[in-house]
Design an enzyme around this catalytic site. Structure first.
Site, PDB file in Angstrom:
ATOM      1  N   HIS A  44       0.825  -1.210   0.000  1.00 51.73           N
ATOM      2  CA  HIS A  44       0.000   0.000   0.000  1.00 51.73           C
ATOM      3  C   HIS A  44       0.859   1.260   0.000  1.00 51.73           C
ATOM      4  CE1 HIS A  44      -3.686  -2.285   0.520  1.00 51.73           C
ATOM      5  NE2 HIS A  44      -4.344  -1.154   0.352  1.00 51.73           N
ATOM      6  N   LYS A  57     -10.395  -7.506   7.531  1.00 49.20           N
ATOM      7  CA  LYS A  57     -11.144  -7.766   8.755  1.00 49.20           C
ATOM      8  C   LYS A  57     -11.062  -6.554   9.662  1.00 49.20           C
ATOM      9  CE  LYS A  57      -7.349 -10.336  10.989  1.00 49.20           C
ATOM     10  NZ  LYS A  57      -6.862  -9.789  12.236  1.00 49.20           N
TER      11      LYS A  57
END
Lengths: 254, 179
Positions: free
Chosen positions: B40, B105
Site C-alpha cells: 500500500h 477484517k
C-alpha cells in the site's frame, strides 16, 4: 553436584518441530473451547486445514525456556533457537513476517530472530514452549499504570474497554490474558503468559473475577485468564494481552 | 445456499456494488489482487507521483492478505485476511483511482467510510484466522508487483466462490456480528 549437559542442537530440533506443530494443530483445550463457541468456519478451519498453517500469520515466534538450574546447555542458545525457527519456516512453509529494524523494515526472510524468554527453575530439565503470536491480536494489547485507588473496579473497566476495542479486528472469539501487579514490564509479560494458561485459576478470588469478566465478554471471547504479581504500595499496573482464536502453542521437556 | 447469499464476479460495476447490503453473505469469483502494509505504501507513492499502478484498479478488489508460501501441489498457502485499519491512510486515494472493493477484517476509519460512499465502493470482511479454509477457494496465484516484498508483494489471485460478508456497503451502513 554435577550439571546435566544438554547440547543446544537438541534445542534447535525441539524448536523446529514445535513451531511447525503449533502452526498446524491447535491444543486440545483450545479446540474444546472453540467447539463450545460454535463458529462453523473456525471449526472447519482447524479440523481440515490440509496440512497448511491455520492462519497465514505464523507470527513472531515467542520461545519460552524454563531452564533447570542443574542443566548446562552447551553451545550458543539464541543461535540454536533461531536455527530452529529458520528450519521450521523452510520445512513447514511458514511465513516470514519479521523485519530486522522497526523503522527501516527490511524483512529478514526467515522469520528470525525469535523472541526468547528464559526463566531459571529448580531441576535438571528444560521445558521449551513455542507460542507463535500473530500481530492482528498482538496490536490490540494495552497497559495501564492504574493507581491503588482505581482498585478492582478500575481493573475491570480497563479489561472490558480493551477487550471491546480488540474485536472484530483481532480474530474473535479471543482469549483475554490479564496481568495485574508487578511493574511496567513484568505486567506485560504475565498478561501474555496468562493467555496460555490451561485449567482453572488456583486462587478462588481471581477465579471469580475471571468468571465475572468472561460473562461480560462471552459474545466474543472463549475465556479470561488472570495472573497477579506482588507490586508497589504506589501502583496497580494492569495489562491485557489478546490471543486470537488461533491460540497456538506447543511444548516439549528436554 | 443461504437465503441472503449473493454471487458476484470481478471486475465490479456500480450496479453490482449497489446490489450489496451490509450483512449480506457474498461469494466472489474472478480475479482479486492482494496488497497489505508495504505494498500500500508503494501504491500510494506511485499515485502521489502521478504514475500508473502495476495493475489497473478500475473495478477491482484488493484483498488485505500476506499468504504463507505455497507447499508443493497447491497454488497458495494459508491466506486469511489481515486487519484492515492499517491500510486506512492509503485507501481513499485508491478508491478515488477506481478501486471498487476491499476484503479484510475489522473496523475502518471515518475517512475510509466517507470515501466508500463518495466513490460507490464496498468493504467486505472475510473470516479472520481462517487462512487454511480460505486457501481452498484460491485456484491460482501469481506475483504481479513488488516481488522484493516477499509475502507483501502484490499477488493476482483467481478465486472461485470466495466467501465474504459485507461489512460496509456503498451507503455507509455497517454490519458485524461483533459490533
Amino acid at each position: 553436584m554435577s550439571l546435566r549437559q544438554i547440547d543446544a542442537r537438541r534445542l534447535t530440533d525441539a524448536v523446529a518441530e514445535l513451531y511447525v506443530r503449533a502452526c498446524l494443530v491447535l491444543p486440545e483445550s483450545v479446540k474444546a473451547k472453540l467447539y463450545a463457541f460454535g463458529n462453523p468456519y473456525i471449526i472447519e478451519n482447524f479440523e481440515k486445514n490440509g496440512n497448511i498453517p491455520l492462519c497465514q500469520d505464523t507470527g513472531m515466534a515467542a520461545v519460552y525456556l524454563e531452564v533447570g538450574q542443574d542443566v548446562h546447555l552447551t553451545g550458543d542458545i539464541p543461535a540454536a533457537v533461531d536455527e530452529g525457527v529458520r528450519r521450521a519456516v523452510k520445512e513447514g512453509y511458514l511465513r516470514s513476517s519479521i523485519v530486522a529494524d522497526p523503522l527501516r523494515r527490511q524483512n529478514t526472510g526467515d522469520n528470525t530472530p525469535a523472541a526468547i524468554y528464559t526463566e531459571l527453575v529448580p531441576g535438571d530439565r528444560v521445558k521449551v514452549t513455542v507460542a507463535p503470536r500473530g500481530f492482528g491480536c498482538e496490536n490490540k494489547a494495552r497497559i495501564a499504570m492504574l493507581t491503588p485507588a482505581d482498585g478492582i473496579e478500575g481493573v475491570k473497566a480497563f479489561v472490558l474497554e480493551t477487550a471491546k476495542m480488540a474485536v472484530p479486528d483481532a480474530c474473535p472469539p479471543v482469549m483475554i490474558g490479564v496481568g495485574i501487579g508487578g511493574n511496567f514490564d513484568l505486567v506485560a509479560h504475565i498478561a501474555k503468559r496468562a493467555v496460555l494458561r490451561e485449567g482453572p485459576n488456583p486462587d478462588s478470588f481471581y477465579a471469580a473475577l475471571e468468571q465475572e469478566l468472561y460473562e461480560a465478554t462471552k459474545k466474543f471471547s472463549i475465556g479470561v485468564n488472570i495472573l497477579a504479581a506482588p507490586t508497589h504500595i504506589a501502583g496497580l499496573p494492569c495489562a491485557v494481552s489478546i490471543g486470537c482464536h488461533s491460540l497456538r502453542y506447543a511444548s516439549e521437556v528436554l | 445456499m443461504d437465503r441472503n447469499e449473493k454471487h458476484i464476479t470481478t471486475p465490479l460495476t456500480d450496479e453490482t456494488v449497489r446490489s450489496l447490503h451490509a450483512g449480506d453473505q457474498v461469494r466472489i469469483t474472478g480475479v482479486i489482487y492482494t496488497a497489505r502494509d508495504a505494498a500500500h505504501k508503494k501504491l500510494a507513492e506511485l499515485l502521489a507521483a502521478g504514475e500508473s499502478l502495476p495493475f489497473d484498479p478500475a473495478g477491482q478488489i484488493i484483498y488485505y492478505t500476506g499468504p504463507t508460501p505455497a507447499p508443493p501441489g497447491r497454488p497458495i498457502g494459508s491466506c486469511g485476511p489481515t486487519t484492515s485499519y492499517r491500510m486506512d491512510r492509503y485507501t481513499p486515494a485508491l478508491l478515488a483511482a477506481g478501486l471498487k472493493g476491499m476484503i479484510g477484517k475489522g473496523r475502518r476509519g471515518q475517512a475510509v467510510l466517507d470515501a466508500i460512499r463518495e466513490n460507490t465502493c464496498v468493504y467486505f470482511s472475510a473470516e479472520g484466522g481462517c487462512g487454511a479454509l480460505l486457501a481452498n477457494y484460491v485456484k491460482r496465484c501469481d506475483v504481479v508487483a513488488f516481488p522484493e516484498l516477499g509475502t507483501e508483494a502484490v499477488h493476482r489471485l483467481e478465486v472461485e466462490n470466495f466467501p465474504v460478508s459485507v461489512f460496509c456497503d456503498w451507503t455507509g451502513e455497517l454490519y458485524s456480528p461483533y459490533l
